[in-house]
Scaffold this motif. Structure first.
Motif, short mmCIF file in Angstrom:
data_model
loop_
_atom_site.label_atom_id
_atom_site.label_comp_id
_atom_site.label_asym_id
_atom_site.label_seq_id
_atom_site.Cartn_x
_atom_site.Cartn_y
_atom_site.Cartn_z
N THR B 249 62.28 50.37 50.54
CA THR B 249 60.95 49.89 50.15
C THR B 249 60.20 51.03 49.47
O THR B 249 59.94 52.07 50.08
N LEU B 250 59.89 50.84 48.19
CA LEU B 250 59.17 51.84 47.39
C LEU B 250 57.66 51.58 47.51
O LEU B 250 57.26 50.55 48.07
N PRO B 251 56.85 52.46 47.00
CA PRO B 251 55.40 52.20 47.04
C PRO B 251 55.06 50.91 46.29
O PRO B 251 55.77 50.53 45.35
N ASP B 252 54.00 50.24 46.71
CA ASP B 252 53.56 49.02 46.03
C ASP B 252 53.46 49.26 44.53
O ASP B 252 53.12 50.36 44.09
N ALA B 253 53.74 48.20 43.79
CA ALA B 253 53.73 48.31 42.32
C ALA B 253 52.65 47.40 41.75
O ALA B 253 52.24 46.43 42.39
N LYS B 254 52.25 47.71 40.54
CA LYS B 254 51.25 46.89 39.87
C LYS B 254 51.96 45.71 39.22
O LYS B 254 53.00 45.87 38.57
N SER B 255 51.42 44.52 39.40
CA SER B 255 51.98 43.36 38.72
C SER B 255 50.85 42.36 38.44
O SER B 255 49.68 42.71 38.59
N TYR B 256 51.24 41.13 38.07
CA TYR B 256 50.22 40.20 37.58
C TYR B 256 50.57 38.74 37.87
O TYR B 256 51.74 38.35 37.82
N ASN B 257 49.53 37.95 38.12
CA ASN B 257 49.62 36.51 37.88
C ASN B 257 49.38 36.28 36.40
O ASN B 257 48.60 37.02 35.78
N VAL B 258 50.02 35.25 35.84
CA VAL B 258 49.79 34.92 34.44
C VAL B 258 49.15 33.54 34.39
O VAL B 258 49.69 32.59 34.96
N VAL B 259 48.01 33.45 33.74
CA VAL B 259 47.23 32.21 33.75
C VAL B 259 47.00 31.71 32.33
O VAL B 259 46.54 32.47 31.47
N GLY B 260 47.33 30.45 32.10
CA GLY B 260 47.00 29.80 30.82
C GLY B 260 46.01 28.69 31.07
O GLY B 260 46.12 27.98 32.08
N GLU B 261 45.06 28.52 30.17
CA GLU B 261 43.94 27.61 30.46
C GLU B 261 43.59 26.72 29.29
O GLU B 261 43.58 27.17 28.15
N ILE B 262 43.33 25.46 29.59
CA ILE B 262 42.70 24.56 28.62
C ILE B 262 41.33 24.22 29.19
O ILE B 262 41.22 23.73 30.32
N LYS B 263 40.31 24.52 28.41
CA LYS B 263 38.92 24.36 28.87
C LYS B 263 38.55 22.89 28.97
O LYS B 263 38.87 22.10 28.08
N GLY B 264 37.86 22.49 30.03
CA GLY B 264 37.40 21.12 30.19
C GLY B 264 36.28 20.78 29.22
O GLY B 264 35.45 21.63 28.91
N SER B 265 36.27 19.53 28.76
CA SER B 265 35.27 19.13 27.76
C SER B 265 34.00 18.61 28.42
O SER B 265 32.93 18.66 27.83
N GLU B 266 34.08 18.12 29.65
CA GLU B 266 32.89 17.56 30.31
C GLU B 266 32.46 18.35 31.53
O GLU B 266 31.27 18.54 31.76
N LYS B 267 33.44 18.73 32.32
CA LYS B 267 33.14 19.49 33.54
C LYS B 267 33.97 20.77 33.56
O LYS B 267 34.85 20.93 34.43
N PRO B 268 33.70 21.68 32.65
CA PRO B 268 34.55 22.87 32.52
C PRO B 268 34.56 23.73 33.79
O PRO B 268 35.50 24.51 33.99
N ASP B 269 33.54 23.56 34.64
CA ASP B 269 33.50 24.40 35.84
C ASP B 269 34.36 23.86 36.98
O ASP B 269 34.53 24.53 37.99
N GLU B 270 34.87 22.65 36.80
CA GLU B 270 35.80 22.13 37.81
C GLU B 270 37.23 22.44 37.34
O GLU B 270 37.63 22.00 36.26
N ILE B 271 37.94 23.18 38.15
CA ILE B 271 39.25 23.68 37.73
C ILE B 271 40.37 22.97 38.49
O ILE B 271 40.27 22.74 39.70
N ILE B 272 41.41 22.60 37.75
CA ILE B 272 42.63 22.06 38.35
C ILE B 272 43.78 23.01 38.02
O ILE B 272 44.03 23.30 36.84
N VAL B 273 44.45 23.48 39.05
CA VAL B 273 45.56 24.42 38.86
C VAL B 273 46.88 23.69 38.98
O VAL B 273 47.04 22.80 39.81
N VAL B 274 47.82 24.05 38.12
CA VAL B 274 49.21 23.61 38.32
C VAL B 274 50.07 24.86 38.20
O VAL B 274 49.93 25.64 37.25
#
Lengths: 454, 454
Positions: B249-274
């Motif tokens: 086990t080496l020291p923790d490493a830097k990594s990432y979640n990768v997120v792609g988004e299509i903005k909502g046209s009516e309720k952009p503040d309500e988010i649905i994740v897949v």
């Protein structure tokens, strides 16, 4: 706290509901099959040791002998053969085919269709006319078709959720393509393989000739080959296609259905059949089509016997011969039943592959269907949600005239046509658990039919 | 005649019902995915070109870069990375293991469990004590365990219809076996692989140590190896087992979640994740686990965009990092959501393999569940019959605290553990149509969630 009590109570109720005698027995059936089934090892023997089993072949005869012996070893009450005469078509030496595009010669994989005539010994080379339907062919007319090879290239529709519907929507090209093309003077036909996968495996299958129309040779081409040929034709409509096949129809041969029986204890004259077909095409091992259905059918009787379930009615596991190119076994079985005044109340066929179970299609009166549909709560916990009107199976089809209710086992259809009638329909393409779940599902249905009739 | 008219009428009615705007759109979604989806080719790239993607590895970083680029190419409104620190465990040189039975030395396939320590450089050789449960181990007591290798050999229960239940009933041996054994003075543990198949593939997976208990090395053994060891122990309880593993086990490493988004046209503040998880174990290609879920999630957004569907709410495809051995991506994603006051109304995860769809498990209030269950008539025609209370997914789990309703995509589970965490979880084990149907099912659910909320 109250919520927890409620939850505990509702779990108790569910548990209590699950304790009906039928549901207890069905659970036992699944446990037996998922724990002790030898069906996967049987399938290994049938596909790897015996191999291809086209009607009239040595493999078919070996499969008759072996399944008879296998059912005898299970200690069924009676195991017997039913003689039927079957078509005897042989492929001969492997086919050769290529696209000749100017000086470029591109070999493509083909397989003669079952029932086709051979090409002349030197093969056929001709220009190609590509069509997607018989209508398109007829619109072109004899003037454009005469002397050419007709290339049927309408793919199976990938948007059909049930791949059998997609198959039904494309298979006319294989079955009647040669006759339709010959009417307009074509010299041969090449048919896109019946699969949604793009690969190099030609998928064979049966075709028929109409009387009074010239018999022209017909072969399936792999989907990759079809795509390539189509593309090249767009660039050069004058290219030629060469193919040579060496198949032959020999005189009808003697063969057999193999039947294993457990006698009913209360109503021995009421018979329930569970079956699949023992013959297969010659270029694969007939693992999904239909070694799976045969091994599952024997497993149904084995598992019930192992559990000490004594059926009220007589149960028969039937290995039908010659589904692929004649249906003589299915027709013969119904003929014997009629001659012997046998009362077949129900027949279950597994001939849609050894995949994960989805349900059963039913052919019967609305009342008979309703009775079977009412068993859904007993079967849905095992993934059998699709129980309703549907198709039974080719081999049990002729029993419908005798008033038998037909059930077609319906596994998930997504992977079936990847393998169907191709060289890759081999043992490795069948998953052990999926095969067993199919057998257990069939055994559960047979148990309910035996207990409650229809 | 009358009957036929009635039939025709009822077909018309069914047809009319099928024409609700939702059902029309869902049909279009399936058509788009089944006809035009690049998801299978994407999966080919991810699994064959990039390959294994264990957290902290070069493969994981490549997968981050490539999925970011892939989503940018799709023209999503925004693609961004979320930094997370991840555990960095490395396997090192391949493990060696054998059974030493007198003069007989039998090599068996093992794989170090993720998070395990290495053996001493010269390996460990010790007598073996086989148990099926922690209770059995404790009953034996330190006197019989001290200085030995504990061999956990309780198989997954093959009678469970849902194989995830069978997994849940056996995986304690892998997760906590080393700690339980170390408390009694064992020097190492060998765990039967988590699969119902008998073969030669060891299945790795994560394990944990408890504080204050010696860290002893722990490895998975193939099921064939486990069967063999168990059989030989019956004949010779004094045999020894040797293994050597080189993990670290080496020291923790830097990594990432990768997120792609299509903005909502009516309720952009309500988010649905897949989403799915981008990391995988190191010994296979992470095709079913969970390359499939990642490619399907991107495909959901691609297909909706290709159809010109402008979502009311904001849709995000999330490639979570580090599900396998830390869940840092899932935890990090929920932390970001909380910090940014984001309102995630629903999250859908696909992390049960790229198999044929069966339904969705739901985690939410009874009212929220009921609303989703009411969509069943729209989804059942596509084989989605199992929609009800269930589990969501590991990565989206932390969103539950924020009130997000969780949906776990539920494909058929029969083949999953054949491949899970093993070297054979490769591209070839995924079927194109099954993968696509999963993506289409997720897109249909996301569409309904977007249209109707919860």
């Amino acid at each position: 706290m109250k919520k927890r009590l409620l939850l505990a109570f509702s779990l108790l109720v569910t548990g209590a509901q699950a304790q009906s005698p039928d549901s207890v027995t069905i659970r036992k059936i699944y446990n037996e099959v998922l724990t002790n089934s030898p069906s996967y090892e049987w399938l290994r023997h049938l596909t790897q040791q015996i191999g291809p089993r086209l009607s009239g072949s040595e493999g078919a005869q070996k499969a008759v002998d072996w399944t008879k012996q296998l059912m005898e070893q299970q200690g069924f009450d009676r195991v017997f053969l039913q003689e039927v005469m079957v078509p005897h078509w042989v492929r001969g030496a492997k086919e050769v085919a290529y696209i000749q595009n100017g000086k470029q010669k591109i070999t493509v994989p083909i397989a003669a269709l079952g029932g086709s005539v051979a090409t002349p010994t030197k093969g056929i080379e001709a220009q190609v006319i590509e069509v997607k339907s018989f209508q398109e062919l007829r619109d072109l007319g004899a003037g454009k078709v005469k002397g050419k090879i007709v290339f049927y290239n309408r793919p199976m529709d990938p948007t059909k959720l049930n791949t059998f519907e997609a198959y039904a929507g494309a298979v006319d090209q294989r079955g009647n393509g040669a006759t339709e093309a010959a009417r307009l003077g074509a010299v041969g036909t090449i048919v896109r393989s019946m699969t949604t996968v793009l690969d190099d495996n030609p998928h064979t299958g049966s075709m028929r000739y109409a009387t009074g129309v010239p018999l022209i040779p017909s072969a399936a081409i792999s989907t990759n080959g079809a795509e390539r040929l189509s593309k090249m034709l767009k660039d050069n409509p004058g290219l030629t296609f060469y193919f040579k096949q060496n198949c032959e129809t020999l005189p009808d041969a003697k063969s057999y259905n193999v039947v294993g029986e457990i006698k009913g204890s209360e109503k021995p004259d009421e018979i329930i059949v569970v079956g699949g077909h023992l013959d297969s095409w010659d270029i694969g091992q007939g693992a999904h089509d239909d070694g799976s259905g045969c091994m599952q059918s024997i497993e149904v009787l084995r598992a019930l016997k192992a559990l000490g379930i004594k059926p009220k009615r007589t149960l028969r596991a039937v290995m039908f011969m010659n589904e692929e190119n004649g249906l003589r076994g299915g027709i013969g079985y119904a003929d014997y039943a009629k001659k012997n005044n046998e009362n077949h109340i129900a027949a279950v066929e597994s001939d849609n592959g050894g995949f994960t179970p989805r349900g059963f299609g039913i052919v019967g009166t609305p009342e008979q269907r309703a009775k079977a549909i009412a068993w859904k709560p007993l079967l849905a916990p095992y993934g059998l949600h699709e129980i309703g009107a549907g198709s039974g199976g080719a081999d049990i089809g002729p029993l419908a005239q005798l008033g038998t209710v037909l059930f077609g086992f319906k596994p998930d259809s997504q992977r079936y046509f990847d393998f169907h009638h191709a060289g890759i329909d081999r043992f490795e393409s069948v998953n052990k658990r999926e095969l067993e779940l199919g057998a257990a599902s069939m055994a559960a249905l047979v148990y309910l039919l035996d207990q409650h009739g229809l």
